[in-house]
Design a protein around this motif. Sequence first.
Motif, PDB file in Angstrom:
ATOM      1  N   ILE A   1      -7.860   0.353   4.228  1.00  0.00           N
ATOM      2  CA  ILE A   1      -8.185   0.328   5.584  1.00  0.00           C
ATOM      3  C   ILE A   1      -7.172   0.069   6.509  1.00  0.00           C
ATOM      4  CG2 ILE A   1     -10.321  -0.322   7.013  1.00  0.00           C
ATOM      5  CD1 ILE A   1     -10.788   0.923   4.402  1.00  0.00           C
ATOM      6  N   LYS A   2      -6.450  -0.550   6.415  1.00  0.00           N
ATOM      7  CA  LYS A   2      -5.286  -1.223   7.264  1.00  0.00           C
ATOM      8  C   LYS A   2      -4.714   0.149   7.427  1.00  0.00           C
ATOM      9  CE  LYS A   2      -2.984  -3.261  10.465  1.00  0.00           C
ATOM     10  NZ  LYS A   2      -2.792  -3.144  12.084  1.00  0.00           N
ATOM     11  N   LYS A   3      -4.249   0.496   5.956  1.00  0.00           N
ATOM     12  CA  LYS A   3      -2.877   1.458   6.541  1.00  0.00           C
ATOM     13  C   LYS A   3      -3.703   2.843   7.048  1.00  0.00           C
ATOM     14  CE  LYS A   3      -0.113   4.305   3.256  1.00  0.00           C
ATOM     15  NZ  LYS A   3      -0.860   4.385   1.401  1.00  0.00           N
ATOM     16  N   LEU A   4      -5.260   3.057   7.029  1.00  0.00           N
ATOM     17  CA  LEU A   4      -6.002   4.350   7.182  1.00  0.00           C
ATOM     18  C   LEU A   4      -5.677   3.872   9.180  1.00  0.00           C
ATOM     19  CD1 LEU A   4      -7.893   6.074   7.353  1.00  0.00           C
ATOM     20  CD2 LEU A   4      -9.852   4.819   7.040  1.00  0.00           C
ATOM     21  N   ALA A   5      -6.069   3.231   9.119  1.00  0.00           N
ATOM     22  CA  ALA A   5      -6.473   2.416  10.696  1.00  0.00           C
ATOM     23  C   ALA A   5      -4.938   2.708  11.748  1.00  0.00           C
ATOM     24  CB  ALA A   5      -6.641   0.805  11.398  1.00  0.00           C
TER      25      ALA A   5
ATOM     26  N   MET B   1       0.998  -1.424  -0.447  1.00  0.00           N
ATOM     27  CA  MET B   1      -0.055   0.072  -0.388  1.00  0.00           C
ATOM     28  C   MET B   1       1.184   1.253  -0.187  1.00  0.00           C
ATOM     29  SD  MET B   1      -3.155  -1.303  -0.093  1.00  0.00           S
ATOM     30  CE  MET B   1      -2.759  -2.379  -1.302  1.00  0.00           C
ATOM     31  N   ALA B   2       1.998   1.174  -0.085  1.00  0.00           N
ATOM     32  CA  ALA B   2       3.080   2.447  -0.147  1.00  0.00           C
ATOM     33  C   ALA B   2       2.364   3.632  -1.307  1.00  0.00           C
ATOM     34  CB  ALA B   2       4.271   1.450  -0.765  1.00  0.00           C
ATOM     35  N   HIS B   3       1.982   3.032  -2.426  1.00  0.00           N
ATOM     36  CA  HIS B   3       1.453   4.346  -3.040  1.00  0.00           C
ATOM     37  C   HIS B   3       0.016   4.148  -3.505  1.00  0.00           C
ATOM     38  CE1 HIS B   3       5.540   4.416  -4.879  1.00  0.00           C
ATOM     39  NE2 HIS B   3       5.392   2.897  -5.296  1.00  0.00           N
ATOM     40  N   THR B   4      -0.816   3.824  -1.972  1.00  0.00           N
ATOM     41  CA  THR B   4      -2.014   4.220  -2.253  1.00  0.00           C
ATOM     42  C   THR B   4      -2.360   5.614  -1.048  1.00  0.00           C
ATOM     43  OG1 THR B   4      -2.849   2.005  -1.814  1.00  0.00           O
ATOM     44  CG2 THR B   4      -4.539   2.991  -0.547  1.00  0.00           C
TER      45      THR B   4
ATOM     46  N   TYR C   1      -4.423   2.301  -6.401  1.00  0.00           N
ATOM     47  CA  TYR C   1      -5.961   2.472  -4.841  1.00  0.00           C
ATOM     48  C   TYR C   1      -5.536   4.037  -4.663  1.00  0.00           C
ATOM     49  CZ  TYR C   1      -5.614  -2.664  -5.096  1.00  0.00           C
ATOM     50  OH  TYR C   1      -5.798  -3.886  -5.130  1.00  0.00           O
ATOM     51  N   ILE C   2      -7.018   4.474  -4.263  1.00  0.00           N
ATOM     52  CA  ILE C   2      -7.230   5.608  -3.842  1.00  0.00           C
ATOM     53  C   ILE C   2      -8.864   5.588  -2.796  1.00  0.00           C
ATOM     54  CG2 ILE C   2      -7.984   8.383  -3.798  1.00  0.00           C
ATOM     55  CD1 ILE C   2      -6.713   7.824  -6.887  1.00  0.00           C
TER      56      ILE C   2
END
Length: 286
Positions: free
Chosen positions: A107-111, A74-77, A228-229
């Motif tokens: 979602i894990k990145k957001l959390a 998710m580095a580029h999300t 992803y965005i």
Amino acid sequence: MIIGENRAQVIENIKTAVKKGKMHAKVELGDPILTKSERIKLVNDYWKQQKKFSHKLKNIIAQGIINIDTLILMAHTQIKNKKRAQGPKYGAIITSNHFKQTDSLPIKKLANKCHKKLYVVIEDSNLKLPGFFGFLMNNINAIPIVQSYQYLGREFPKHLQKVFDKKGWVLIYPEQEMWYNYRKPRPLQKGAYYYAAKANVPIISCFVEIQDLPEMEKNSNEFHKTRYILHVLPTIYPVDRLTVDQNAKRMRDIDYLQKKKAYEKAYGKKLTYDFDDDDIAGYVKK
């Protein structure tokens, strides 16, 4: 990264389901086939394992793998409107579109950014997956669901409440079945909103936009790579004067409209359920 074989057949299954208007149909191939009693035993055994010291060690390993995957994959999300997720002070249910085995990672990145512990509701049969993914499903912070009135009415809410009491988040996919790389938000099932209303916790509404990368970047002959965005949409709170059922319906309706609006803004077109090959992100048209 492509997970699973026979993607072309899965896409045909999606096309057929859309044509028939069955937007919650199972389209994946090779899922474990279990009887109801086998499913209930599988989930009961899962909760028994949670109490063992060996599981706690495996959980540390599994969560470490998930955190590393989140950092790398998710580095580029991008995450848009992250502050909206910081509003709820206590527990919450997160909803998002369900399009890939790894779609919990945005979602894990957001959390992680919001310093929240994330739990994911998974289908009972995921506990029966072989190999690496089976290890993860049995040892990450997961809450399995099984179609049993007793479990859904008594046990499942208790597991949710334990997370909420610790100010954690629970990710539930109200679209139910995963549709591989399907861009469109689908009609939402009631369950997530019923449990949010019953526990008096908000819905953190999310929608993941999937962008195709340039043609030279391919996962296979069938698919381009994607990125992803994550769009964090306005949080939806229960209303005190409404009943649980009224709140559930209200929150579901608002969430669907928000996801629909996010889709239309992201892709620049109206949401319809007429199938087009572009509905499958990264798909190389024949």
